[in-house]
Scaffold this motif. Structure first.
Motif, short mmCIF file in Angstrom:
data_model
loop_
_atom_site.label_atom_id
_atom_site.label_comp_id
_atom_site.label_asym_id
_atom_site.label_seq_id
_atom_site.Cartn_x
_atom_site.Cartn_y
_atom_site.Cartn_z
N TYR A 1 -46.31 -75.93 -63.83
CA TYR A 1 -45.70 -77.24 -63.67
C TYR A 1 -44.36 -77.09 -62.95
CZ TYR A 1 -48.86 -78.38 -67.57
OH TYR A 1 -49.95 -78.54 -68.37
N ILE B 1 -40.63 -79.08 -62.76
CA ILE B 1 -39.70 -80.12 -63.19
C ILE B 1 -38.65 -80.28 -62.08
CG2 ILE B 1 -37.86 -80.68 -64.84
CD1 ILE B 1 -39.48 -79.11 -66.95
N LYS B 2 -38.42 -81.50 -61.67
CA LYS B 2 -37.42 -81.74 -60.61
C LYS B 2 -36.17 -82.38 -61.20
CE LYS B 2 -40.73 -81.95 -56.86
NZ LYS B 2 -41.38 -82.75 -55.80
N VAL B 3 -35.02 -81.90 -60.76
CA VAL B 3 -33.75 -82.40 -61.27
C VAL B 3 -32.80 -82.62 -60.11
CG1 VAL B 3 -31.73 -81.85 -62.69
CG2 VAL B 3 -34.01 -81.14 -63.45
N ILE C 1 -32.55 -80.85 -69.83
CA ILE C 1 -33.94 -81.05 -69.40
C ILE C 1 -34.92 -80.98 -70.58
CG2 ILE C 1 -33.52 -80.16 -67.07
CD1 ILE C 1 -34.91 -77.53 -67.99
N LYS D 1 -36.10 -83.17 -72.72
CA LYS D 1 -37.15 -84.18 -72.78
C LYS D 1 -38.23 -83.95 -71.73
CE LYS D 1 -34.64 -87.94 -75.04
NZ LYS D 1 -33.87 -89.17 -74.84
N LYS D 2 -37.83 -83.51 -70.55
CA LYS D 2 -38.81 -83.24 -69.50
C LYS D 2 -39.73 -82.08 -69.89
CE LYS D 2 -36.12 -85.17 -65.70
NZ LYS D 2 -35.93 -85.17 -64.25
N VAL D 3 -39.16 -81.07 -70.53
CA VAL D 3 -39.97 -79.95 -71.00
C VAL D 3 -40.89 -80.42 -72.12
CG1 VAL D 3 -39.91 -77.66 -72.07
CG2 VAL D 3 -38.20 -78.26 -70.34
N GLU E 1 -42.11 -83.37 -72.72
CA GLU E 1 -43.19 -84.21 -72.19
C GLU E 1 -44.38 -83.37 -71.72
OE1 GLU E 1 -42.17 -86.98 -69.02
OE2 GLU E 1 -40.55 -87.76 -70.29
N ILE E 2 -44.08 -82.31 -71.00
CA ILE E 2 -45.17 -81.45 -70.49
C ILE E 2 -45.90 -80.78 -71.65
CG2 ILE E 2 -45.64 -79.36 -69.15
CD1 ILE E 2 -43.30 -80.20 -67.30
N LYS F 1 -35.43 -77.35 -58.83
CA LYS F 1 -36.74 -77.25 -59.47
C LYS F 1 -36.71 -76.24 -60.61
CE LYS F 1 -38.76 -76.24 -55.56
NZ LYS F 1 -39.77 -75.88 -54.57
#
Lengths: 132, 132, 132
Positions: free
Chosen positions: C3, C5-7, C18, C20-22, C24-25, C124
């Motif tokens: 995956y 993740i873009k920031v 990050i 919450k983004k982690v 979610e995946i 990323k």
């Protein structure tokens, strides 16, 4: 099973680019994609990932470590390499990187470096691949 | 499933050798070989791998961290443990080591240390084993 | 497969949460439990785990890194971001955390931060999950 990468370090303090040696093992492995775990079984050298294009970057990392952790004689460890032990804990003894289709997934400027802090010596890096 | 190692740290700043506790779990596991992932779920203590033979090494690492990150009152975090948080990010909250035939593959002088920066406390280290 | 993740980082130096983004995946993955490996493919930003409740903690980590590795002009790397490279090697380019039943196993106060040292930029973070 694990692989062993051998490196002869040239002087007391030196960062040696091991990217190609890691890449070779990943290329030849039967595992297509996953994580590549690297482990340094020494207490006076470490491993880091940083730019391997312009050598001045590694030079600055080294100068900064020498400034923050000088090789003076005010340490309690009497073997003369206390600075090397301290730098190892700051830099780290292991790394985890990714590979896909038998190729390392590194950033454009990234290389993998064995960080020698008490050489010159014969050093080993252990490597395990895990499918993912 | 993951294992939990419990450690009672003796004072504010102390490195506690957890190598034997990790080794015990690896010895008894059903997995023969692979990677042992260690994770510290705290923000004021970390984990490092370094010499566990001569305690002066750990002493010097600690003194250097105290010199670089003093426990002064010029921090913005007002709980009095900002230094402990900062050291944790410098040292790291996790480690990945190898095992073969139910034995840890450490270097001759290497031990695994929980690095307490804001004790004394009851601390936990989580552990997962992955075959490889 | 991995995956991404873009920031988008807001300024030259900034820690971006990050977590919450982690999460979610991990929530949506088909793997129930295991390790979550995070990898930063940049040489001037890193990743760390620390308190995400009181922002003064991250503020103090940043101030300390700036004190130890100032953005002065005495470096040999001439692109003006030598400090960012050095901080990246001190902080680390990867992390390994645990998840169980599709949830991250973090400590109460822990969050995962992308550490931008040379922004603002598009960054990323790569992510792989391994069952365990």
């Amino acid at each position: 099973m694990y692989y062993t990468i051998k490196v002869t370090t040239p002087k007391r303090i030196a960062f040696v680019d091991i990217t190609k040696k890691v890449e070779e093992i990943v290329n030849k492995s039967e595992i297509d994609s996953g994580i590549c775990c690297l482990y340094v079984p020494h207490t006076t050298c470490g491993i880091t990932i940083n730019e391997n294009y312009d050598p001045s970057v590694i030079n600055d990392i080294n100068n900064t470590l020498n400034r923050l952790v000088p090789s003076n004689n005010f340490y309690t460890h009497t073997e003369g390499n206390a600075d090397a032990h301290i730098k190892t804990s700051l830099i780290n003894s292991f790394a985890v990187i990714f590979f896909e289709n038998k190729k390392l997934i590194l950033g454009t400027w990234q290389g993998i470096f064995l960080c020698e802090f008490d050489g010159p010596r014969e050093r080993k890096i252990y490597l395990k691949l895990i499918a993912a």
